[in-house]
Design an enzyme around this catalytic site. Structure first.
Site, PDB file in Angstrom:
ATOM      1  N   HIS A  55       0.711  -1.247   0.096  1.00 39.37           N
ATOM      2  CA  HIS A  55       0.090  -0.108   0.005  1.00 39.37           C
ATOM      3  C   HIS A  55       1.047   1.306   0.107  1.00 39.37           C
ATOM      4  CE1 HIS A  55      -3.886   2.145   0.310  1.00 39.37           C
ATOM      5  NE2 HIS A  55      -3.083   3.196   1.308  1.00 39.37           N
ATOM      6  N   GLY A  67      -7.086   3.656   1.760  1.00 40.57           N
ATOM      7  CA  GLY A  67      -7.970   3.898   0.640  1.00 40.57           C
ATOM      8  C   GLY A  67      -7.107   4.336  -0.649  1.00 40.57           C
ATOM      9  N   LEU A  72     -10.098  -4.501   3.407  1.00 39.07           N
ATOM     10  CA  LEU A  72      -9.093  -3.438   2.818  1.00 39.07           C
ATOM     11  C   LEU A  72      -8.435  -2.663   3.244  1.00 39.07           C
ATOM     12  CD1 LEU A  72      -8.638  -2.967  -0.343  1.00 39.07           C
ATOM     13  CD2 LEU A  72     -10.211  -1.029   0.034  1.00 39.07           C
ATOM     14  N   ASP A  73      -6.903  -2.970   3.136  1.00 45.43           N
ATOM     15  CA  ASP A  73      -5.773  -2.182   3.840  1.00 45.43           C
ATOM     16  C   ASP A  73      -5.875  -2.320   5.468  1.00 45.43           C
ATOM     17  OD1 ASP A  73      -5.368  -1.097   1.245  1.00 45.43           O
ATOM     18  OD2 ASP A  73      -6.196   0.809   1.817  1.00 45.43           O
ATOM     19  N   GLU A  74      -6.483  -3.186   5.767  1.00 41.47           N
ATOM     20  CA  GLU A  74      -6.419  -3.623   7.280  1.00 41.47           C
ATOM     21  C   GLU A  74      -5.761  -4.749   7.663  1.00 41.47           C
ATOM     22  OE1 GLU A  74      -7.615  -1.585   9.566  1.00 41.47           O
ATOM     23  OE2 GLU A  74      -9.186  -0.380   8.556  1.00 41.47           O
TER      24      GLU A  74
END
Lengths: 291, 291, 291, 291
Positions: free
Chosen positions: B199, B208, B234-236
């Site tokens: 990311h 995000g 997502l992204d976690e």
């Protein structure tokens, strides 16, 4: 992980090093277990699995450690004898006694005193010795004894003798926090405990005096600092820690020195902490640091 | 220490984790020794010595490892059963099979292919899959198969089905090297192997889309990148590695993106290497990384 | 380059900002020259050469600066009027007056006092105000007045009124050196000088309270600190400086906090220095920092 | 701020250096303005305001720059003549021509080719010359001509003559991207354009051959790389950029070399970019780098 002395009751640190041999790790861990210890951290390193040197650091918790120490040491002597290993066992709840030698610069000295007061350095500080008096008030405000031992002229014999007398029997290691005197071989032998120095360059660059001036002359884009154990060869001892800071063409040698002071205090503080926590094994002119 | 597959003949990696209990380290090391293994590295960590979780990674050398694996595994099952530990034993000389999913950006993709060619990533790369074709020639120049699976419109079902089909049975883990498509939960389940993402921010900041634009708007002085395992959120997912680079007011969002690309490729490459070398244990939403 | 007040006699700093227009740099440099000034450093930045905002910082030496200031200011008013620029002219040999607000933590407070004593911060420190008394002795050892203003209960009106009264007319800016009280909008307006805060995370991550606990929960691999100007929106003001430190899975939230303290003090000290040296221009929610 | 050639139409870069004198900055900025230029960035530095050396870099936008260049140059000659300044004026939209000399190592070479393809290096690359053939296919895949000039035996005269012939008239500067041959003084004179080298240590430490082996022997905790201009004194030329990476006791000399390759490619790429963007002024054995 930083281990603080107040959380270290009944924690032992075992350092083992010598010729690498199969079964060493299993022998040591079995020994800890049969002596009612529970391993908290274990680090080990071999510089060559085929006939090299082996290094291990084990921290274990053992209820009533003090009472059990003689038994564990006897077991270690018997167990490790066939392996011809060197070892040392320390009670981590007993802080090492650290003396500091300083000159006029206060940045390394105050950083150590301040980290100690915060509870981040597991040591006691029985004394600060300086060949100048300007830091006396600051040191005593921390509740630490300050001794002034001037270093006049070229004959340092008397000053060294006085320092050695102050240290004798009272300290486990000595930190040279920008102590700007060259120490004689006799003095090092007489003191007989590890000494940690901070050099104001990324050794081996700019060895010797005036490294910031030399750095300016060479036009480097990074300056650094190096903490090392003191040996008879000036600036040549085993390196413990190093770090750097970025500089540019606009900075004078004095600017480099001011910027470098922040690298010096950080590098020295880390080296002192690792030594105090028994994380360093010296091997030839190298250090094994188990972080 | 980087271990290369060619030097890893007869080297096994044993990962053990579960509830911390006294004697675990000794049990595991004794098991290695009685199975003729010689421990090369050992790392262990307990998140709470009083009833926490325990994690251990042991690399050991054992002549004729392949022949001995069933016996060692049987011993592990018996030995660790009373401790209720999870474990996995891998032969480090067998590289993991890694697929890469990419889009138009080539910086993360080429970095992985190039490190692999240098022998620094202990993996095989059976395929690169992209929803664009611009990198096809570069990928094939490395001798790696390239598959184009376009992702038109909003219905990604067909594309995901095709990707899943390509991956099925052929890979041990998947790397999303700036693959700019959101993956469905069904797809993650179907693929069923670990997925590593990069990311382009220091998560959890700028979660995000468009993180460099958000970073510019907020006026930060550092930009970063984060590699993490992919989960349904997502992204976690669990963070593996992060790093940052310094930026200043003169840089546009495009400048941040260009600078950030170098952080991204370095962070992803480290995360992939650690995963390939079995250095990572997932625990809840965290990672234990034994470097 | 660090400029020290003792070397800054007859040095002026001119800050100019407003809509970018051709000829601005030439106009300003010509003005300096015709007023007998010699430019020492000049930095300028335009966020968009086609109709954006322009920012300039000029340091110049002018013999007998104090006597000439009114004439230079009159010239600036006339010269820059057609360009609709904002400007400020300061005599760099006059240190800014800096108040420090602190709570129990001493690491940021002592770092500022110590750097000031070393001559590295071109400020005077007329007072330290704390809602606790534990640092009183340390502060006074530096020769700085210490005022205790407790902050009991939820009604902070009385405490804020007392602080505002102490500050009124006596300071040019205020530093919140880990002052753990939320300040009311009324207070900010009443004080009416810039305030610099240090937040213990790399904003915008972990905004609000307990960032180190949140960082541990998220499992990040870097922790950070952010210095920013205080605005009515908590933790949302213009960022001046940020930095990070590497952490790992073995560190508890308390370990992160201890490690983070060293990042905080360094980041805050840099931000304070740049503000004291008039290197920062605020523009919207951003900062232009001319280093 | 990175400036790309496609955005640099009608942008000029003016470098001025010589003895510092009052009014220089005003003279130069007035000159730009009266020649219809709008200053985009301006950096200046004086190593001693009282009689030192002065360095200035001005980037300005001037519509129809090409047509106006002779007039601006004539104005510069007249304006700067009384100041006895050196100056050079370049059209930033014309990329410099960069040749790369390489040997077997590909990490620095490919990094430069790849950054160039991304549009991040404002240069053209008319040729890569190597004394080995292993990188030929990679180089040509980037659309760059590759020439093989072997360097057999101890007499390098013939090889150097051939390289000089290839370069003559075709390049503005040369990059030694881990070219492992010592160049003769005659060759340097004959080529007559700036040469940038990457040395695999933080100079002046570990000067000469085998720096990673020497670093391992000394037990340093940081390794580095240095990019510098080539002079007749090996490894002694003006330093452009340096950086370091952390290492530890577990790493072999080969591990240091592998880790160091990533520092080398980053350091060289930055140095090349700054040279290509005319950001560097050489002064004695130092560099002024306007970033």
């Amino acid at each position: 992980m930083t281990l603080h002395t107040d959380a270290l009751r009944d924690h032992a640190c075992l350092i083992v090093h010598g010729p690498d041999q199969p079964g060493l790790v299993a022998s040591v861990t079995a020994l800890v277990t049969r002596n009612a210890g529970n391993i908290v951290t274990l680090d080990q390193y071999s510089d060559n699995p085929a006939g090299g040197a082996f290094f291990q650091r084990v921290v274990f918790h053992r209820p009533d450690l003090q009472a059990a120490m003689p038994d564990i040491e006897a077991d270690l002597a018997v167990t490790l004898e066939p392996y011809r290993m060197q070892w040392r066992l320390t009670d981590l709840s007993i802080p090492k006694r650290m003396a500091i030698l300083a000159s006029t610069s206060d940045h390394c000295l105050l950083e150590l005193l301040w980290r100690h007061r915060r509870g981040e350095l597991p040591v006691t500080i029985p004394m600060v010795i300086s060949n100048h008096t300007n830091t006396a008030e600051d040191v005593r405000a921390f509740g630490i004894p300050f001794f002034h031992v001037p270093s006049h002229g070229t004959d340092k014999t008397a000053a060294e003798a006085k320092i050695a007398q102050l240290l004798a029997g009272n300290v486990d290691f000595v930190v040279l926090a920008r102590y700007m005197q060259i120490l004689s071989d006799d003095f090092l032998e007489q003191v007989g405990v590890p000494m940690i120095n901070i050099h104001h360059s990324f050794l081996p660059a700019f060895i010797g005096a005036a490294p910031y001036r030399k750095a300016k002359e060479r036009g480097v884009k990074l300056i650094g600092a190096t903490s090392h154990y003191v040996t008879k060869d000036l600036d040549e001892g085993p390196i413990i820690e190093q770090d750097v800071a970025r500089v540019d063409h606009t900075m004078t040698a004095a600017d480099l020195q001011a910027r470098g002071a922040y690298v010096e205090r950080a590098v020295l503080a880390r080296a002192v902490q690792w030594h105090a926590e028994d994380r360093i094994i010296r091997h030839g002119n190298h250090t094994i640091v188990f972080q």
